[in-house]
Design a protein around this motif. Structure first.
Motif, PDB file in Angstrom:
ATOM      1  N   LYS A   1      23.054  29.348 -16.806  1.00 44.77           N
ATOM      2  CA  LYS A   1      22.559  29.549 -15.442  1.00 44.77           C
ATOM      3  C   LYS A   1      23.484  30.469 -14.646  1.00 44.77           C
TER       4      LYS A   1
ATOM      5  N   ASN B   1      20.749  12.665 -25.083  1.00 45.09           N
ATOM      6  CA  ASN B   1      20.694  13.943 -24.372  1.00 45.09           C
ATOM      7  C   ASN B   1      21.316  15.047 -25.227  1.00 45.09           C
TER       8      ASN B   1
ATOM      9  N   TYR C   1      31.254  11.291 -14.768  1.00 44.98           N
ATOM     10  CA  TYR C   1      30.887  10.621 -13.521  1.00 44.98           C
ATOM     11  C   TYR C   1      29.654   9.736 -13.677  1.00 44.98           C
ATOM     12  N   GLY C   2      28.780  10.120 -14.631  1.00 45.96           N
ATOM     13  CA  GLY C   2      27.437   9.563 -14.653  1.00 45.96           C
ATOM     14  C   GLY C   2      27.381   8.045 -14.684  1.00 45.96           C
ATOM     15  N   PHE C   3      28.207   7.452 -15.571  1.00 45.02           N
ATOM     16  CA  PHE C   3      28.080   5.990 -15.713  1.00 45.02           C
ATOM     17  C   PHE C   3      28.636   5.243 -14.510  1.00 45.02           C
TER      18      PHE C   3
ATOM     19  N   ARG D   1      22.317   0.456 -22.007  1.00 44.02           N
ATOM     20  CA  ARG D   1      21.434   0.302 -20.853  1.00 44.02           C
ATOM     21  C   ARG D   1      22.194   0.757 -19.611  1.00 44.02           C
TER      22      ARG D   1
ATOM     23  N   TRP E   1      32.294   9.928 -22.560  1.00 43.97           N
ATOM     24  CA  TRP E   1      31.723   8.691 -21.997  1.00 43.97           C
ATOM     25  C   TRP E   1      31.025   8.994 -20.668  1.00 43.97           C
ATOM     26  N   GLY E   2      29.705   8.867 -20.657  1.00 49.42           N
ATOM     27  CA  GLY E   2      28.956   9.038 -19.400  1.00 49.42           C
ATOM     28  C   GLY E   2      29.070  10.431 -18.827  1.00 49.42           C
TER      29      GLY E   2
ATOM     30  N   ASP F   1      26.008   7.167 -23.691  1.00 47.83           N
ATOM     31  CA  ASP F   1      25.088   7.572 -22.625  1.00 47.83           C
ATOM     32  C   ASP F   1      23.856   6.677 -22.660  1.00 47.83           C
ATOM     33  N   VAL F   2      22.953   6.933 -21.719  1.00 49.07           N
ATOM     34  CA  VAL F   2      21.741   6.118 -21.633  1.00 49.07           C
ATOM     35  C   VAL F   2      20.540   6.787 -22.300  1.00 49.07           C
ATOM     36  N   TYR F   3      20.729   8.043 -22.750  1.00 44.05           N
ATOM     37  CA  TYR F   3      19.653   8.668 -23.537  1.00 44.05           C
ATOM     38  C   TYR F   3      20.259   9.674 -24.496  1.00 44.05           C
TER      39      TYR F   3
ATOM     40  N   GLN G   1      26.518   3.829 -10.441  1.00 41.73           N
ATOM     41  CA  GLN G   1      25.865   2.527 -10.532  1.00 41.73           C
ATOM     42  C   GLN G   1      26.566   1.637  -9.507  1.00 41.73           C
TER      43      GLN G   1
ATOM     44  N   PHE H   1      19.556  23.390 -13.550  1.00 42.04           N
ATOM     45  CA  PHE H   1      19.879  23.253 -12.132  1.00 42.04           C
ATOM     46  C   PHE H   1      21.317  22.785 -12.013  1.00 42.04           C
ATOM     47  N   LEU H   2      21.899  22.976 -10.836  1.00 45.76           N
ATOM     48  CA  LEU H   2      23.183  22.340 -10.563  1.00 45.76           C
ATOM     49  C   LEU H   2      23.003  21.615  -9.244  1.00 45.76           C
ATOM     50  N   ASN H   3      22.811  20.326  -9.311  1.00 48.14           N
ATOM     51  CA  ASN H   3      22.348  19.538  -8.179  1.00 48.14           C
ATOM     52  C   ASN H   3      21.057  20.187  -7.701  1.00 48.14           C
TER      53      ASN H   3
HETATM   54  N1  LIG Z   1      23.480  21.568 -15.345  1.00 45.26           N
HETATM   55  C1  LIG Z   1      24.089  20.834 -14.395  1.00 45.26           C
HETATM   56  N2  LIG Z   1      25.437  20.807 -14.348  1.00 45.26           N
HETATM   57  C2  LIG Z   1      26.057  20.057 -13.391  1.00 45.26           C
HETATM   58  C3  LIG Z   1      25.349  19.343 -12.410  1.00 45.26           C
HETATM   59  C4  LIG Z   1      23.926  19.403 -12.486  1.00 45.26           C
HETATM   60  O1  LIG Z   1      23.203  18.804 -11.669  1.00 45.26           O
HETATM   61  N3  LIG Z   1      23.335  20.141 -13.492  1.00 45.26           N
HETATM   62  N4  LIG Z   1      26.010  18.636 -11.426  1.00 45.26           N
HETATM   63  C5  LIG Z   1      27.422  18.951 -11.203  1.00 45.26           C
HETATM   64  C6  LIG Z   1      28.090  17.859 -10.469  1.00 45.26           C
HETATM   65  S1  LIG Z   1      28.017  17.854  -8.776  1.00 45.26           S
HETATM   66  C7  LIG Z   1      28.808  16.909 -11.078  1.00 45.26           C
HETATM   67  S2  LIG Z   1      29.559  15.699 -10.160  1.00 45.26           S
HETATM   68  C8  LIG Z   1      28.983  16.909 -12.515  1.00 45.26           C
HETATM   69  C9  LIG Z   1      28.625  15.539 -13.082  1.00 45.26           C
HETATM   70  O2  LIG Z   1      28.627  15.572 -14.428  1.00 45.26           O
HETATM   71  P1  LIG Z   1      28.735  14.256 -15.335  1.00 45.26           P
HETATM   72  O3  LIG Z   1      30.120  13.741 -15.312  1.00 45.26           O
HETATM   73  O4  LIG Z   1      28.203  14.685 -16.636  1.00 45.26           O
HETATM   74  O5  LIG Z   1      27.877  13.137 -14.572  1.00 45.26           O
HETATM   75  P2  LIG Z   1      26.338  12.918 -14.258  1.00 45.26           P
HETATM   76  O6  LIG Z   1      25.765  14.249 -14.201  1.00 45.26           O
HETATM   77  O7  LIG Z   1      26.111  12.082 -13.071  1.00 45.26           O
HETATM   78  O8  LIG Z   1      25.751  12.115 -15.503  1.00 45.26           O
HETATM   79  C10 LIG Z   1      26.202  12.301 -16.806  1.00 45.26           C
HETATM   80  C11 LIG Z   1      25.491  11.438 -17.787  1.00 45.26           C
HETATM   81  O9  LIG Z   1      25.647  10.065 -17.432  1.00 45.26           O
HETATM   82  C12 LIG Z   1      24.488   9.399 -17.849  1.00 45.26           C
HETATM   83  N5  LIG Z   1      24.376   8.049 -17.271  1.00 45.26           N
HETATM   84  C13 LIG Z   1      23.699   7.628 -16.183  1.00 45.26           C
HETATM   85  N6  LIG Z   1      23.865   6.297 -16.018  1.00 45.26           N
HETATM   86  C14 LIG Z   1      24.678   5.884 -17.018  1.00 45.26           C
HETATM   87  C15 LIG Z   1      25.225   4.621 -17.387  1.00 45.26           C
HETATM   88  O10 LIG Z   1      25.029   3.605 -16.743  1.00 45.26           O
HETATM   89  N7  LIG Z   1      26.024   4.596 -18.502  1.00 45.26           N
HETATM   90  C16 LIG Z   1      26.282   5.713 -19.248  1.00 45.26           C
HETATM   91  N8  LIG Z   1      27.091   5.586 -20.298  1.00 45.26           N
HETATM   92  N9  LIG Z   1      25.762   6.912 -18.924  1.00 45.26           N
HETATM   93  C17 LIG Z   1      24.994   6.994 -17.823  1.00 45.26           C
HETATM   94  C18 LIG Z   1      23.384  10.339 -17.504  1.00 45.26           C
HETATM   95  O11 LIG Z   1      22.245  10.065 -18.287  1.00 45.26           O
HETATM   96  C19 LIG Z   1      23.999  11.687 -17.853  1.00 45.26           C
HETATM   97  O12 LIG Z   1      23.636  12.081 -19.163  1.00 45.26           O
HETATM   98  O13 LIG Z   1      28.171  17.872 -13.155  1.00 45.26           O
HETATM   99  C20 LIG Z   1      28.138  19.146 -12.517  1.00 45.26           C
HETATM  100  N10 LIG Z   1      27.426  20.032 -13.396  1.00 45.26           N
END
Ligand SMILES: Nc1nc2c(c(=O)[nH]1)N[C@H]1C(S)=C(S)[C@@H](COP(=O)(O)OP(=O)(O)OC[C@H]3O[C@@H](n4cnc5c(=O)[nH]c(N)nc54)[C@H](O)[C@@H]3O)O[C@H]1N2
Ligand SMILES: Nc1nc2c(c(=O)[nH]1)N[C@H]1C(S)=C(S)[C@@H](COP(=O)(O)OP(=O)(O)OC[C@H]3O[C@@H](n4cnc5c(=O)[nH]c(N)nc54)[C@H](O)[C@@H]3O)O[C@H]1N2
Ligand code: SF4
Ligand SMILES: [Mo]
Length: 697
Positions: free
Chosen positions: A53, A210, A301-303, A223, A176-177, A206-208, A306, A588-590
């Motif tokens: 992107k 991906n 951050y993802g996990f 879950r 992790w997450g 992760d939860v799917y 919650q 997308f990014l957010n």
């Molecule tokens: N392409 C793309 N890149 C991005 C972003 C975007 O929106 N799109 N956002 C940007 C921003 S602001 C940030 S903060 C970072 C964040 O980047 P990451 O640290 O990767 O965090 P998230 O994007 O919130 O989610 C990451 C993964 O956590 C999973 N997840 C959700 N719930 C749970 C759970 O309960 N347990 C576990 N184990 N996994 C879970 C989601 O399915 C996802 O696959 O990425 C940045 N980069």
């Protein structure tokens, strides 16, 4: 140190809110035109790799839909009826509106609201200088990091971790997450190096299934909201089967005996019943890392998005301590290195003017704030004016129906400074056109790695676009604000800030292109102790102490003493049988890039993944139009059958513009804005919903 680039390539940095903060090379075709974007091959973290992107960023900069003039609302709020006005008139009107709000209900009725549309220190954080000078309401920033950082800090005491380049010397990499392939692609560069060089397995939690899990050697599908249970089950096995590094813990942890006793009942079977991962897989994962203490935990951050996210983050970070991973080269964890830069931001943020008695309002609770919730307003006056830069809350903030009600208030004066028309700028009274990163100067600091990078102005902006710094200076002048930084250029502010922070000067950074601020390895591994007076990692966190830092004070009284599954997530029930996450979309990014044609085309349309066996009895097929709903509202999109998700879990990759959904309700209609302990935050992946096929689908 780095050879100068050959024209037309110029050096810069990616401005986006992404832990990778890539070192970029941009083709400058003429004074107003950029071409292709490349990752800098000489940067040891970027290593020549960037996401697709940003490689096609020219499409965003030279987008015919960009805002290039100021717009004044002419129809009802949200009607999208505006007329173009001159930029000087627009700044006059913006200043008059802010001054009028202040005259009516006091300075705290003005709320400058921002986030990380750009991560540049000058253009992102400068809004705080105007805020502090005017004693406008403060922003308590929670939307992205409040949950995860609270959990990481609870154990480590400071927000630093391993140098990510050390991954190539790891015997195992656990993601992790974080969907790293999508959200921070450079992690994969370094993880794959470890796999190639040392046969290190890559594990994804992760939860799917991906894009990242598809590349992993070991897949742990949990879950949503149950990661602490998995972590506890794994630690139980590490203690039970002789993999716990007792000598390390005796030296570096607060209460290993207490933790071991607590974990005695957290068996793999107990964990499995909660998180859904088969007990045998939990044992196998524990044995895998037990045999490889030089395991690198790259923790996303993802996990943590919650309601129990802080507890989950803390639980996961206990793993490398039990394993003694920190004591090995290539072993330990990285969540963020943002705590290691030691910036002096007085010049940028006007911190010398900050009055801590001014109220601070929770960013994630903007809906409650704008609809007059007394607690959200902390007992103070209503917010009657917003000055928004770098964020799109009408799309990204939780509890969207309430957010929209707030923005629709006729007595609210809203100024939005934006690059493109967004859900938020459509609700504005006044829209100001903003520069993009190649059109202004700034300095960037990485979160997921160790560099400071320069992002100089490379081309002229179109039309009347102003940088954030220029808008703030223009408002300050009109509002009679006196702070020396408003008179400085962005370049001077960068130079002052680098010098005050002990990071050289602008000229030196310009020559070098970036500064590697990596901590010495001993400190990165916490060999000098964790960030507490006794130097010991906390298995037993001081959650109450953490909560005290929340404006108004958080309540941590119900938080578990040791790492544990904390059952405060929005559990599925008969009325809402599905758990839904809003995981990030690749293109997308957010909410950014949703305005580019390629991004939209690649993502196709808003959709939700559902397990085929869940879908069939509901009459839902691949592509069926569906409605997701809960007590907060309803959202329309299309189903995608996908068996890489657990039964009872839905994944809606986000964040689409609200208008991309059939009735204008975006995904955050379903997410909640309650502030989870200890410090608040947005639990955007923690939702119970019901799903039904739409007859007209
Ligand atoms: N392409 C793309 N890149 C991005 C972003 C975007 O929106 N799109 N956002 C940007 C921003 S602001 C940030 S903060 C970072 C964040 O980047 P990451 O640290 O990767 O965090 P998230 O994007 O919130 O989610 C990451 C993964 O956590 C999973 N997840 C959700 N719930 C749970 C759970 O309960 N347990 C576990 N184990 N996994 C879970 C989601 O399915 C996802 O696959 O990425 C940045 N980069
Ligand atoms: N459902 C759900 N909601 C989420 C998330 C999720 O995973 N799921 N993720 C959450 C997270 S982690 C975050 S960080 C937030 C982020 O949410 P936002 O802060 O809204 O994210 P961005 O899309 O990065 O940036 C917002 C806007 O900043 C503008 N912008 C960029 N550069 C500049 C500039 O120099 N000047 C000005 N004036 N504007 C600029 C962009 O055009 C863009 O519209 O969303 C949160 N919301
Ligand atoms: S991976 Fe992240 S930092 Fe790198 S170019 Fe893409 S959005 Fe920017
Ligand atoms: Mo974020």
């Amino acid at each position: 140190m780095n050879a100068p680039l050959k024209p037309p390539r110029r050096a810069t940095a990616c401005p986006h809110d992404c832990p990778s903060t890539c070192a970029l090379e941009v083709e400058v075709l003429d004074p107003r035109t950029m071409g292709r974007v490349y990752g800098a091959a000489e940067n040891s973290y970027t290593a020549g790799v960037i996401c697709a992107k940003v490689a096609r960023y020219a499409e965003r900069v030279h987008n015919p839909d960009r805002l290039t003039t100021a717009l004044l609302r002419t129809g009802p709020k949200g009607s999208n009826q505006f007329r173009a006005i001159g930029i000087e008139e627009a700044l006059d009107r913006a200043a008059e509106g802010l001054a009028a709000a202040e005259a009516r209900h006091g300075a705290e009725s003005v709320w400058p609201y921002y986030y990380a549309g750009t991560m540049g220190l000058v253009q992102r954080d400068g809004i705080n200088r105007l805020r502090h000078a005017k004693r406008y309401s403060d922003q308590y920033s929670t939307i992205c990091t409040a949950l995860s950082w609270a959990g990481y800090k609870a154990g480590h005491g400071r927000m630093t971790g391993l140098d990510p380049r050390e991954m190539e010397r790891s015997d195992c990499v656990v993601l992790w997450g974080t969907n790293a392939v999508v959200t921070q692609v450079n992690v994969m560069t370094h993880a794959v190096k470890a796999r190639k060089a040392r046969g290190a397995p890559i594990v994804a939690v992760d939860v799917y299934d991906n894009a990242t899990m598809k590349q992993a050697d070991v897949k742990l599908l949990v879950r949503p909201g149950t990661d602490a249970a998995l972590a506890c089950g794994v630690m139980h096995v590490l203690f039970r089967d002789g993999f716990a590094d007792r000598a390390y813990m005796a030296r570096y942890a607060d209460d290993p005996a207490g933790l071991e006793a607590h974990l005695a009942s957290r068996t793999p079977e107990w964990a499995s019943a909660i998180c859904g991962v088969p007990a045998a897989d939990i044992v196998a994962f524990a044995h895998l890392i037990g045999a490889r203490p030089a395991t690198f935990f790259r923790i996303g951050y993802g996990f943590a998005r919650q309601r129990n996210g802080a507890v989950a983050m803390h639980a996961v970070t206990c793993l490398p301590v039990v394993l003694g991973a920190w004591d090995r080269e290539g072993g330990g964890a990285l969540h963020t290195n943002s705590g290691m830069f030691g910036w002096d931001k007085r010049a940028i943020e006007g911190l010398d003017l900050r009055d801590p008695s001014v109220r601070s309002l929770d960013q994630s609770r903007i809906g409650a704030v704008l609809t007059g919730d007394a607690a959200a307003l902390r007992g103070g006056p209503p917010v009657t004016a917003l000055l928004i830069q770098n964020t799109n809350p009408v799309s990204v903030a939780p509890d969207q129906e309430v957010v929209k009600r707030g923005f629709a208030r006729e007595d609210l004066f809203t100024v939005v400074h934006e690059q493109v028309m967004t859900d938020t700028s459509r609700m504005a009274d006044l829209v100001l056109p903003a520069t993009m990163f190649v059109e202004h100067d700034d300095v960037y600091q990485a979160g997921g790695q160790t560099h400071i990078l320069l992002g100089p102005k490379l081309i002229e902006p179109p039309g009347d676009c102003l940088s954030n710094h220029e808008v703030l200076a223009g408002l300050a002048r009109r509002l009679g604000v006196d702070h020396p930084s408003f008179a400085l250029s962005a370049r001077d502010l960068i130079d002052d800030t680098l010098r005050a922070s002990g990071r050289g000067s602008l000229a030196a950074l310009e020559d070098a292109r970036w500064i590697d601020c990596a901590q010495d390895p001993g400190r990165a591994h916490f060999r000098d102790g964790f960030g507490w007076p006794d130097g010991r990692f906390r298995f037993r966190p001081d959650w109450a102490g953490a909560a005290a830092a929340m404006p108004g004070g958080g309540d941590a009284s119900a938080m578990p003493a040791f790492p544990d599954h904390w059952a405060v997530i929005e559990e599925a029930d008969a009325a809402h049988p599905f758990r839904m996450t809003t995981s990030p979309a690749r293109n997308f990014l957010n909410s950014s890039f949703t305005e580019t044609r390629t991004g939209l085309a690649k993502e196709e349309r808003p959709s939700v993944m559902i397990h085929p066996e869940d879908a069939a009895p509901l009459g839902i097929g691949d592509g069926t139009a569906v409605e997701l709903s809960n007590a907060r509202g309803a959202v329309r999109l299309h189903a995608k059958l996908f068996d890489g998700v657990r039964r009872g879990v839905l994944i809606a990759e986000s964040i689409w513009p609200n208008g991309a959904h059939a009735d204008g309700r975006g995904i955050n209609t379903l997410t909640g804005a309650d502030a989870p302990p200890p410090l608040g935050g947005a639990a955007v992946h923690d939702n119970a919903v019901t799903i039904r096929a739409l007859a007209d689908g």
